[in-house]
Enzyme design. Structure first.
Site, short mmCIF file in Angstrom:
data_model
loop_
_atom_site.label_atom_id
_atom_site.label_comp_id
_atom_site.label_asym_id
_atom_site.label_seq_id
_atom_site.Cartn_x
_atom_site.Cartn_y
_atom_site.Cartn_z
N ALA A 239 51.42 39.42 38.80
CA ALA A 239 50.59 41.55 39.32
C ALA A 239 50.57 41.64 37.34
O ALA A 239 51.87 41.57 36.88
CB ALA A 239 51.70 41.59 40.41
N ARG B 231 43.14 45.05 33.95
CA ARG B 231 42.14 45.12 32.97
C ARG B 231 41.92 45.26 31.48
O ARG B 231 41.08 45.12 30.34
CB ARG B 231 40.99 45.95 32.97
CG ARG B 231 40.15 46.13 35.00
CD ARG B 231 39.71 44.77 35.27
NE ARG B 231 38.53 44.42 34.60
CZ ARG B 231 37.46 44.64 35.88
NH1 ARG B 231 37.53 44.80 36.87
NH2 ARG B 231 36.76 43.74 35.31
N GLY C 46 43.52 42.73 30.01
CA GLY C 46 44.48 41.32 29.98
C GLY C 46 45.59 40.84 29.67
O GLY C 46 45.40 39.70 29.54
N GLU D 99 47.89 29.48 45.91
CA GLU D 99 46.95 30.36 47.03
C GLU D 99 46.68 31.58 46.51
O GLU D 99 47.26 32.49 46.09
CB GLU D 99 47.80 30.01 48.48
CG GLU D 99 47.47 29.12 49.54
CD GLU D 99 49.44 28.83 48.62
OE1 GLU D 99 50.25 29.42 48.28
OE2 GLU D 99 49.89 27.25 48.56
N ASN E 242 40.67 38.54 48.27
CA ASN E 242 40.81 39.68 46.59
C ASN E 242 39.78 38.52 45.34
O ASN E 242 40.21 38.52 45.16
CB ASN E 242 42.95 38.67 46.74
CG ASN E 242 43.33 39.64 45.20
OD1 ASN E 242 42.08 40.34 44.21
ND2 ASN E 242 44.41 39.61 45.35
N TYR F 38 41.36 33.92 38.62
CA TYR F 38 41.37 32.03 38.26
C TYR F 38 40.27 31.24 37.96
O TYR F 38 40.16 30.99 37.15
CB TYR F 38 42.23 32.15 39.94
CG TYR F 38 43.02 32.69 39.56
CD1 TYR F 38 44.30 32.65 39.07
CD2 TYR F 38 43.68 32.57 41.15
CE1 TYR F 38 45.03 33.86 39.48
CE2 TYR F 38 44.48 34.03 41.33
CZ TYR F 38 45.59 34.23 41.14
OH TYR F 38 46.83 34.93 40.90
#
Ligand SMILES: CC(C)(COP(=O)(O)OP(=O)(O)OC[C@H]1O[C@@H](n2cnc3c(N)ncnc32)[C@H](O)[C@@H]1OP(=O)(O)O)[C@@H](O)C(=O)NCCC(=O)NCCS
Length: 156
Positions: A81, A88, A90, A114, A119, A126
């Protein structure tokens, strides 16, 4: 001749006890069922668990964190997180690259995780790192029965 080396603006390092309030606050504003500080302290004490932070090297503040486990020859990513004020930029990508590098250095075969089906931001992140969807865990999230998508990155 002295070499003038600019300081690295962001560092990735293990979470310290003094980072707890900042990490818990990022967690609180990022997740529907946030973990308590106690859970992070437990994670920090487990041999197989890692909680790392992205730190603003100038301010010293935490801008993002990642929590992952080394289990046999797999890395399992539990949590990543970023502080909403620093998104945004990086930071989650930095953390993911660091975790993938950790997996490679520990001769892991894969990284698994997971993620909530809804999301979109995390799914996009990912996929940019070449994770692929390999399955669905129906009703995985107890609080609202949302499905989880299982993702995997081969390190071979
Ligand atoms: C998902 C999250 C970790 C991304 O953190 P971040 O530091 O903003 O991510 P990055 O800046 O490294 O983004 C990398 C890429 O991911 C994708 N991405 C990130 N946020 C996105 C968004 N809101 N919408 C669409 N794509 C997004 C983009 O492809 C982005 O690249 P770009 O900015 O060049 O377009 C952050 O939004 C967050 O903390 N969300 C709440 C917690 C969460 O859902 N964690 C993941 C589940 S464990």
């Amino acid at each position: 001749m002295a070499v003038n080396k600019a300081p690295q603006p962001f560092l990735i390092e293990p979470m310290r006890r003094g980072d707890l309030d900042e990490v818990v606050e990022i967690e609180r504003v990022s997740f529907r069922s946030p973990w308590s500080g106690q859970v992070f302290l437990e994670e920090m004490s487990r041999d197989w668990a890692h909680v790392d932070v992205v730190r603003d090297a100038v301010r010293g503040s935490v801008v993002a964190f990642g929590n992952y486990w080394l289990v046999a020859d797999e890395v399992h990513l539990l949590n990543v997180a970023t502080d909403p004020r620093a998104r945004r930029a990086g930071h989650a990508s930095r953390m993911l690259a660091h975790i993938i590098d950790f997996g490679r250095r520990h001769d892991c075969r894969l990284v698994t995780l997971e993620v909530r089906r809804s999301n979109a931001a995390a799914l996009r992140l990912y996929r940019r790192f070449a994770f692929r969807s390999v399955g669905i865990r129906p009703n995985y999230y107890a609080e609202d029965q949302e499905d989880a998508i299982v993702m995997l990155l081969d390190l071979d």
